[in-house]
Design a protein around this motif. Structure first.
Motif, PDB file in Angstrom:
ATOM      1  N   SER A 113       0.833  -1.201   0.000  1.00  0.00           N
ATOM      2  CA  SER A 113       0.000   0.000   0.000  1.00  0.00           C
ATOM      3  C   SER A 113       0.874   1.260   0.000  1.00  0.00           C
ATOM      4  O   SER A 113       0.625   2.205  -0.748  1.00  0.00           O
ATOM      5  N   THR A 114       1.893   1.274   0.831  1.00  0.00           N
ATOM      6  CA  THR A 114       2.802   2.423   0.906  1.00  0.00           C
ATOM      7  C   THR A 114       3.480   2.677  -0.432  1.00  0.00           C
ATOM      8  O   THR A 114       3.646   3.827  -0.841  1.00  0.00           O
ATOM      9  N   LEU A 115       3.867   1.600  -1.115  1.00  0.00           N
ATOM     10  CA  LEU A 115       4.533   1.732  -2.414  1.00  0.00           C
ATOM     11  C   LEU A 115       3.568   2.133  -3.530  1.00  0.00           C
ATOM     12  O   LEU A 115       3.998   2.612  -4.578  1.00  0.00           O
ATOM     13  N   GLY A 116       2.269   1.916  -3.319  1.00  0.00           N
ATOM     14  CA  GLY A 116       1.277   2.180  -4.370  1.00  0.00           C
ATOM     15  C   GLY A 116       1.139   1.020  -5.331  1.00  0.00           C
ATOM     16  O   GLY A 116       0.606   1.178  -6.431  1.00  0.00           O
ATOM     17  N   ALA A 117       1.595  -0.164  -4.934  1.00  0.00           N
ATOM     18  CA  ALA A 117       1.538  -1.353  -5.789  1.00  0.00           C
ATOM     19  C   ALA A 117       0.127  -1.930  -5.808  1.00  0.00           C
ATOM     20  O   ALA A 117      -0.621  -1.800  -4.839  1.00  0.00           O
ATOM     21  N   GLN A 118      -0.211  -2.575  -6.920  1.00  0.00           N
ATOM     22  CA  GLN A 118      -1.522  -3.198  -7.066  1.00  0.00           C
ATOM     23  C   GLN A 118      -1.375  -4.595  -7.648  1.00  0.00           C
ATOM     24  O   GLN A 118      -0.559  -4.825  -8.551  1.00  0.00           O
ATOM     25  N   LEU A 119      -2.184  -5.498  -7.133  1.00  0.00           N
ATOM     26  CA  LEU A 119      -2.243  -6.854  -7.660  1.00  0.00           C
ATOM     27  C   LEU A 119      -2.887  -6.784  -9.042  1.00  0.00           C
ATOM     28  O   LEU A 119      -3.988  -6.265  -9.200  1.00  0.00           O
ATOM     29  N   ALA A 120      -2.183  -7.287 -10.062  1.00  0.00           N
ATOM     30  CA  ALA A 120      -2.674  -7.148 -11.430  1.00  0.00           C
ATOM     31  C   ALA A 120      -3.218  -8.442 -12.016  1.00  0.00           C
ATOM     32  O   ALA A 120      -4.168  -8.419 -12.795  1.00  0.00           O
ATOM     33  N   ARG A 121      -2.597  -9.578 -11.676  1.00  0.00           N
ATOM     34  CA  ARG A 121      -3.012 -10.838 -12.291  1.00  0.00           C
ATOM     35  C   ARG A 121      -2.633 -11.988 -11.375  1.00  0.00           C
ATOM     36  O   ARG A 121      -1.552 -12.006 -10.801  1.00  0.00           O
ATOM     37  N   VAL A 122      -3.557 -12.946 -11.260  1.00  0.00           N
ATOM     38  CA  VAL A 122      -3.312 -14.179 -10.504  1.00  0.00           C
ATOM     39  C   VAL A 122      -3.665 -15.341 -11.424  1.00  0.00           C
ATOM     40  O   VAL A 122      -4.790 -15.425 -11.907  1.00  0.00           O
ATOM     41  N   ALA A 123      -2.693 -16.199 -11.676  1.00  0.00           N
ATOM     42  CA  ALA A 123      -2.903 -17.390 -12.493  1.00  0.00           C
ATOM     43  C   ALA A 123      -2.193 -18.554 -11.804  1.00  0.00           C
ATOM     44  O   ALA A 123      -1.479 -18.359 -10.828  1.00  0.00           O
ATOM     45  N   ASP A 124      -2.374 -19.744 -12.321  1.00  0.00           N
ATOM     46  CA  ASP A 124      -1.736 -20.917 -11.733  1.00  0.00           C
ATOM     47  C   ASP A 124      -0.221 -20.791 -11.842  1.00  0.00           C
ATOM     48  O   ASP A 124       0.335 -20.823 -12.936  1.00  0.00           O
ATOM     49  N   GLY A 125       0.441 -20.608 -10.693  1.00  0.00           N
ATOM     50  CA  GLY A 125       1.894 -20.503 -10.666  1.00  0.00           C
ATOM     51  C   GLY A 125       2.451 -19.174 -11.096  1.00  0.00           C
ATOM     52  O   GLY A 125       3.670 -19.023 -11.196  1.00  0.00           O
ATOM     53  N   GLU A 126       1.609 -18.176 -11.308  1.00  0.00           N
ATOM     54  CA  GLU A 126       2.081 -16.860 -11.740  1.00  0.00           C
ATOM     55  C   GLU A 126       1.262 -15.744 -11.106  1.00  0.00           C
ATOM     56  O   GLU A 126       0.034 -15.853 -11.020  1.00  0.00           O
ATOM     57  N   VAL A 127       1.956 -14.691 -10.698  1.00  0.00           N
ATOM     58  CA  VAL A 127       1.284 -13.502 -10.168  1.00  0.00           C
ATOM     59  C   VAL A 127       2.016 -12.266 -10.676  1.00  0.00           C
ATOM     60  O   VAL A 127       3.249 -12.224 -10.702  1.00  0.00           O
ATOM     61  N   ASP A 128       1.252 -11.260 -11.096  1.00  0.00           N
ATOM     62  CA  ASP A 128       1.795  -9.975 -11.539  1.00  0.00           C
ATOM     63  C   ASP A 128       1.370  -8.882 -10.566  1.00  0.00           C
ATOM     64  O   ASP A 128       0.208  -8.849 -10.132  1.00  0.00           O
ATOM     65  N   ILE A 129       2.303  -7.986 -10.281  1.00  0.00           N
ATOM     66  CA  ILE A 129       2.040  -6.818  -9.439  1.00  0.00           C
ATOM     67  C   ILE A 129       2.506  -5.585 -10.194  1.00  0.00           C
ATOM     68  O   ILE A 129       3.628  -5.553 -10.714  1.00  0.00           O
ATOM     69  N   GLU A 130       1.644  -4.579 -10.267  1.00  0.00           N
ATOM     70  CA  GLU A 130       1.973  -3.325 -10.945  1.00  0.00           C
ATOM     71  C   GLU A 130       2.431  -2.290  -9.933  1.00  0.00           C
ATOM     72  O   GLU A 130       1.905  -2.220  -8.816  1.00  0.00           O
ATOM     73  N   LEU A 131       3.395  -1.489 -10.346  1.00  0.00           N
ATOM     74  CA  LEU A 131       3.924  -0.412  -9.511  1.00  0.00           C
ATOM     75  C   LEU A 131       4.062   0.836 -10.361  1.00  0.00           C
ATOM     76  O   LEU A 131       4.865   0.865 -11.301  1.00  0.00           O
ATOM     77  N   PRO A 132       3.285   1.891 -10.076  1.00  0.00           N
ATOM     78  CA  PRO A 132       3.460   3.133 -10.828  1.00  0.00           C
ATOM     79  C   PRO A 132       4.686   3.895 -10.301  1.00  0.00           C
ATOM     80  O   PRO A 132       5.045   3.781  -9.121  1.00  0.00           O
ATOM     81  N   PHE A 133       5.319   4.652 -11.182  1.00  0.00           N
ATOM     82  CA  PHE A 133       6.425   5.491 -10.732  1.00  0.00           C
ATOM     83  C   PHE A 133       5.892   6.551  -9.776  1.00  0.00           C
ATOM     84  O   PHE A 133       4.828   7.114  -9.970  1.00  0.00           O
ATOM     85  N   ALA A 134       6.651   6.811  -8.734  1.00  0.00           N
ATOM     86  CA  ALA A 134       6.361   7.908  -7.807  1.00  0.00           C
ATOM     87  C   ALA A 134       7.692   8.441  -7.307  1.00  0.00           C
ATOM     88  O   ALA A 134       8.614   7.661  -7.020  1.00  0.00           O
ATOM     89  N   GLY A 135       7.803   9.751  -7.223  1.00  0.00           N
ATOM     90  CA  GLY A 135       9.037  10.368  -6.761  1.00  0.00           C
ATOM     91  C   GLY A 135       9.485   9.865  -5.401  1.00  0.00           C
ATOM     92  O   GLY A 135      10.678   9.766  -5.128  1.00  0.00           O
ATOM     93  N   GLY A 136       8.525   9.517  -4.551  1.00  0.00           N
ATOM     94  CA  GLY A 136       8.844   9.018  -3.223  1.00  0.00           C
ATOM     95  C   GLY A 136       9.494   7.646  -3.223  1.00  0.00           C
ATOM     96  O   GLY A 136       9.982   7.185  -2.191  1.00  0.00           O
TER      97      GLY A 136
END
Length: 141
Positions: A21-44
């Motif tokens: 949450s602090t990083l601003g990351a979001q769960l993007a995709r959940v599949a069998d044996g695979e997970v993607d997490i998105e992270l937008p750029f932020a100056g912080g």
């Protein structure tokens, strides 16, 4: 196979992580044996040269690997990281980042995962900025 119940369990666990949450990351995709997490750029999230800090990049790909491992773990187990290694291939420069965790081998107690982080500018194909190899451990809850 990833059930709706497992997707909800992973989403609830992800939402409970204060760091994501602090990083601003979001769960993007959940599949069998695979997970993607998105992270937008932020100056912080930057380091002194303006790139996204290695700690932020490592954190999201570690979580992606951990949740990928959770898709293959027994239903009564959680996951903790036992070890990982990260190679940074180029500076983490981009508007957004995608961390992808993938199970390579799931055993009874340990799961070996690989991860990569891609940097995107606009609609480009993305460039790999980091690679991870990680060992995850099943922990009975």
């Amino acid at each position: 196979m990833v059930t709706d119940e497992l997707r909800q369990r992973i989403a609830a666990s992800f939402d409970a992580q204060g760091l994501m949450s602090t990083l601003g990351a979001q769960l993007a995709r959940v599949a069998d044996g695979e997970v993607d997490i998105e992270l937008p750029f932020a100056g912080g999230l930057s380091q002194q040269h303006g790139f996204v800090h290695a700690g932020a990049i490592t954190s999201v790909v570690d979580s992606a690997c951990g949740y990928a491992a959770l898709t293959r773990s027994p239903p009564d187990c959680g996951i903790v990281t036992a070890e990982f290694k990260v190679n940074f291939l180029r500076p983490a420069i981009g508007q957004r980042f995608l961390a992808r965790g993938k199970v390579q081998n799931a055993g009874k107690l340990m799961t070996v995962c690989t991860g990569e982080v891609l940097a995107f500018n606009g609609e480009d194909a993305g460039k790999v900025v980091a690679l991870m190899q990680a060992t995850m451990v099943n922990v009975r809850q």
